[in-house]
Design an enzyme around this catalytic site. Structure first.
Site, PDB file in Angstrom:
ATOM      1  N   GLY A  34       0.818  -1.204   0.000  1.00 32.72           N
ATOM      2  CA  GLY A  34       0.000   0.000   0.000  1.00 32.72           C
ATOM      3  C   GLY A  34       0.851   1.252   0.000  1.00 32.72           C
ATOM      4  CB  CYS A  35       0.127   4.707  -1.134  1.00 36.35           C
ATOM      5  SG  CYS A  35      -1.497   4.936  -0.378  1.00 36.35           S
ATOM      6  CE1 TYR A  36      -2.979   7.267   4.077  1.00 35.56           C
ATOM      7  CE2 TYR A  36      -0.920   8.390   4.550  1.00 35.56           C
ATOM      8  CZ  TYR A  36      -2.293   8.436   4.353  1.00 35.56           C
ATOM      9  OH  TYR A  36      -2.968   9.625   4.440  1.00 35.56           O
TER      10      TYR A  36
END
Length: 853
Positions: free
Chosen positions: A643-645
């Site tokens: 995921g990005c975070y």
């Protein structure tokens, strides 16, 4: 003298000499015409100050290749981290003018070194004059309180003498006499007030450099209770370099280098090959042995492309800025292996090295054409250098000699040349007469002959009859390297494995073309991925599936496309009909991937961008920068894209959790992470989190407990032995793309800010998509960029709490770019292909990871 029996050969040579200065037989260096540097060395129009530096380099006797090496090596270096120069006290006393000239020359190039000086001879003279006895133990002066008092006075006097001399020469300098070295007594009973450095404070050093001043340091340390301690200057320079991580370290001595048994200066010492042998010799001087021991320790923590040398004050600038043999170059080169054939060699990787070094393309049948005549192939362990020896008319012939650009001034080429010279006492080779490395070749050959654009070199041949015969044979050999503006050169950033496919692309390149299927193409990430695939020379987007856009051309979503692809609607039932797809990318909401995964054959590769398989141990987690993931991704058929975070958080924490470079994990407690994302992270489905009317002048928290990326990061850190998890508080803001993280962690108190910076820089040294900065990174600077940026590095007084800021484009490295890394690895391609752009002139924009249009 030349033999009269060679008159016909000499006559031809003399005729050539008129136009080419062609033939040289010598025991000293040849005199060569310096070619004007080509503007091809510059990515854009050279700045006036750069051209001034080029002219200065020419005055030092630099070749165009050395000009290019200077530009590549130093102009891109943080000006605070150019170099550390240790100056012996005898140099200040006897060679001050030469020293000041060399330092002044460096500053004219905009290169400001950190100067660390000793004062040994001055101390000896003063102590003798005062009648104070002095002795050494293992190269360290035993320092009594009486001697320490003298040392403080002498150090300050030597410091002011050097600073004043630099200022008189117009070179701004700043004395730094205390406050840099924190220390404790090394062994009070044995050495007295000799310090063992416990911390290095570089703020005053960096402040001086940023003000345009050369920082000049004494070697006086201070203990926690306020006592001054005498620190060996070599050790002080070593510890400064460990923290600063400079491009080069120089030890300036009156001898001009490290001497061999006969007192002659050794041109090079390779720590891997020569250290144990030298240290075991009874004739090796104790002072040199201590210096070499400290250099070995230093090189273990410096980047492999950093150089360390011992030279004289007069030749210091020449040693740093040219390829001249002006002292002793100490290297820590890769191990070199000799092979008798190509059977166990990665020929694709070897070919790329040769093409990069020669800036041209190998003819297709090169390896096959020489296979029967190969005598030896030498390759460094990381494929940064090679030498291929064949045979021509019974004489060993150096068919190819190539060194990767970043390693051309790090001693690797010299090492491999010395290695094969021991194996082959006679050798011949050729180079184009325009090759800037020819001066280096002239220094290593006994003779040479130039004609028709080629220079043939040799050593070890018995007479000129033998030279004449072999020169004629070598000159007739076909060209192996094709050069020209239309040649497509490989990227310099290579992470590759062999591919079994033999398809060809439209340009005739026999690299395989892989077909990609993309399900979920309409979203923000899908668009960015389409751009990357279209920019990729070895990928073809064959399927783009989107229910919302079915039947419409790809150009509706991406107007710049050159593809005539039509959006389709692929479901689980129809997917098996697409049996020519090499890799599927699933870019759908969480929970939607399983129906497609179940019908994709096991031998067809998948990258899933959802969270569905990030907790599934049968899938490979796709963060290449973590642990040994990179190799596992290469071998995987199922990869879960992070995921990005989660990517930003893990990049922030990994150097504190993973042991590396003899650094142990130091993360304690539970990290707390405050994150803010642009509204593109909320997807294209309408909601309050991507409604600009709700976000205007607003910051909106969401999923403040148990966010899926909190669980993802906690799960991944647990695989590294850190079981405390993380606490994550996400927010969404009114900008479109980009994430900003504030990461607050507890650490064990063993490292200050500069040590933590070193920890992060060394961890990510070879990661092209991670940047470490001392500044606070900003979201507006990360938008449309492919990398992650980690910065701030705020540390409390007792060094137990660290706060970082990290930025990442959530659509790129947080999604599409990371997906492309995984695609490239899974298909055996260059990991950064289509991510790091290649310039039109064939040079790779190694510092450019921008996706801006």
């Amino acid at each position: 003298m030349l033999s009269l029996r060679c008159s016909r050969f000499i006559g031809r040579v003399l005729r050539n000499r008129v136009s080419n200065n062609a033939f040289t037989s010598r025991t000293s260096n040849a005199s060569l015409r310096l070619l004007e540097p080509s503007v091809a060395f510059f990515a854009s129009e050279p700045k006036p100050e750069v051209m001034k530096n080029v002219r200065l380099l020419k005055n030092l006797g630099a070749t165009p290749q050395e000009v290019q090496s200077y530009l590549n090596m130093y102009l891109s270096v943080d000006n605070r981290r150019f170099g550390v120069i240790k100056v012996g006290g005898g140099v200040i006393q006897d060679n001050l003018d030469d020293l000041v000239n060399s330092i002044s020359t460096l500053t004219k190039f905009g290169l400001i070194p950190v100067i660390v000086h000793g004062a040994g001879p001055q101390m000896n003279q003063t102590l003798k004059k005062l009648g104070i006895p002095s002795s050494y133990d293992e190269g360290l002066r035993i320092t009594t309180p009486e001697i320490l008092k003298v040392a403080r006075k002498i150090f300050v006097e030597a410091n002011f003498e050097l600073v004043n001399a630099l200022e008189k020469r117009g070179c701004r300098a700043r004395p730094i006499q205390t406050g840099v070295f924190e220390a404790k007594p090394l062994n009070m009973e044995r050495w007295g007030y000799v310090g063992d450095i416990t911390a290095v404070n570089v703020e005053s050093i960096f402040n001086a450099i940023e003000s345009g001043c050369v920082p000049v340091l004494t070697c006086m340390g201070q203990s926690d209770d306020g006592h001054f301690l005498n620190i060996n200057a070599d050790i002080a320079a070593r510890d400064i370099a460990k923290v600063i991580q400079p491009r080069t370290v120089v030890f300036v001595s009156q001898k001009g280098g490290l001497a061999d048994e006969d007192g002659k200066i050794m041109q090079s010492i390779d720590i891997n090959y020569d250290y144990d042998n030298l240290m075991s010799k009874p004739w090796y001087a104790p002072g040199d042995a201590l210096k070499l021991k400290e250099i070995k320790d230093l090189m273990s923590v410096l980047p492999q492309t950093s150089t360390v040398s011992v030279t004289s004050a007069a030749l210091m600038a020449k040693e740093l800025l040219t390829h001249s043999l002006s002292g002793t170059l100490i290297t820590n080169t890769e191990r070199i292996t000799r092979y008798d054939n190509f059977d166990s060699i990665d020929k694709e990787r070897l070919g790329r090295l040769i093409e990069q070094a020669f800036q041209g393309k190998l003819r297709d049948d090169f390896f096959e054409s020489i296979e029967g005549s190969v005598k030896a192939v030498y390759i460094s362990e990381m494929y940064h250098c090679t030498a291929i020896i064949t045979e021509v008319d019974g004489v060993p012939y150096l068919s190819k000699f190539a060194v990767a650009e970043d390693y051309q001034m790090a001693g690797l080429g010299r090492r491999i040349f010395d290695t094969f010279k021991k194996d082959f006492p006679a050798l011949v080779w050729r180079a184009r007469t325009s090759n800037e490395i020819n001066r280096w070749y002239f220094q290593r050959s006994q003779g040479s002959y130039s004609n028709d654009g080629w220079t043939v070199f040799w050593y070890g041949l018995k007479d000129f009859n033998a030279a004449q015969n072999i020169v004629e044979k070598v000159r007739e050999l076909p060209k192996d390297i094709i050069k020209g503006e239309d040649v497509e050169l490989p990227s310099r950033l290579m992470v590759e494995v062999k591919s079994n496919s033999h398809q060809s692309n439209q340009d005739g390149d026999h690299h395989p073309i892989f077909k990609i299927g993309l399900i979920g193409a309409r979203g923000h990430t899908g668009l960015e991925l389409i751009k990357l695939i279209e920019n990729h020379p070895y990928l073809e987007l064959s399927v783009a599936s989107s229910r919302a856009m079915v039947g419409q051309p790809l150009s509706v979503l991406y107007p710049e496309t050159t593809s005539d692809l039509i959006f389709s609607d692929v479901d689980a039932k129809s997917l098996p009909d697409y049996n020519d797809i090499n890799l599927w990318v699933l870019a759908m909401p969480n929970g939607a991937a399983k129906q497609f995964v179940d019908v994709i054959p096991d031998d067809v590769k998948i990258v899933d961008l959802s969270a569905d398989y990030r907790f599934d141990d049968t899938w490979q987690y796709g963060l290449p920068e973590k642990g040994d993931n990179r190799q596992k991704i290469r071998n995987a058929t199922r990869v879960a894209n992070p995921g990005c975070y989660a990517t930003g958080q893990q990049i922030s924490l990994l150097p504190l959790v993973e042991a590396h470079n003899n650094l142990k994990p130091i993360l304690k407690g539970v990290p707390h992470i405050f994150g803010v994302s642009g509204y593109s992270g909320a997807g294209t489905t309408p909601s309050r989190k991507n409604d600009l009317s709700c976000l205007k002048d607003n910051l909106m928290g969401y999923s403040l407990q148990g966010h899926i990326h909190e669980r993802e990061v906690s799960h991944q850190l647990a695989t590294l032995g850190f079981a405390n998890g993380v606490r994550f508080m996400p927010h969404v803001a009114q900008w479109f793309r980009g994430i900003h993280l504030t990461v607050a962690v507890d650490v064990d108190g063993s490292e200050g800010r500069e040590e933590l910076l070193y920890r992060y820089r060394s961890f990510y040294e070879n990661e092209p998509l991670v940047r470490v900065t001392e500044e606070i990174p900003e979201v507006r600077d990360i938008a449309n960029e492919h990398h992650v940026e980690v910065g701030a590095f705020s540390v409390n007084k007792d060094r137990t709490r660290l706060v970082l800021n990290t930025t990442i484009d959530n659509l790129l490295k947080g999604a599409a770019t990371q997906c492309m890394q995984n695609i490239n690895l899974m298909l055996g391609l260059n990991e950064t292909e289509s991510i790091i752009e290649t310039k039109s002139d064939g040079d790779v924009a190694g510092s450019s990871v921008s996706a801006k249009e």
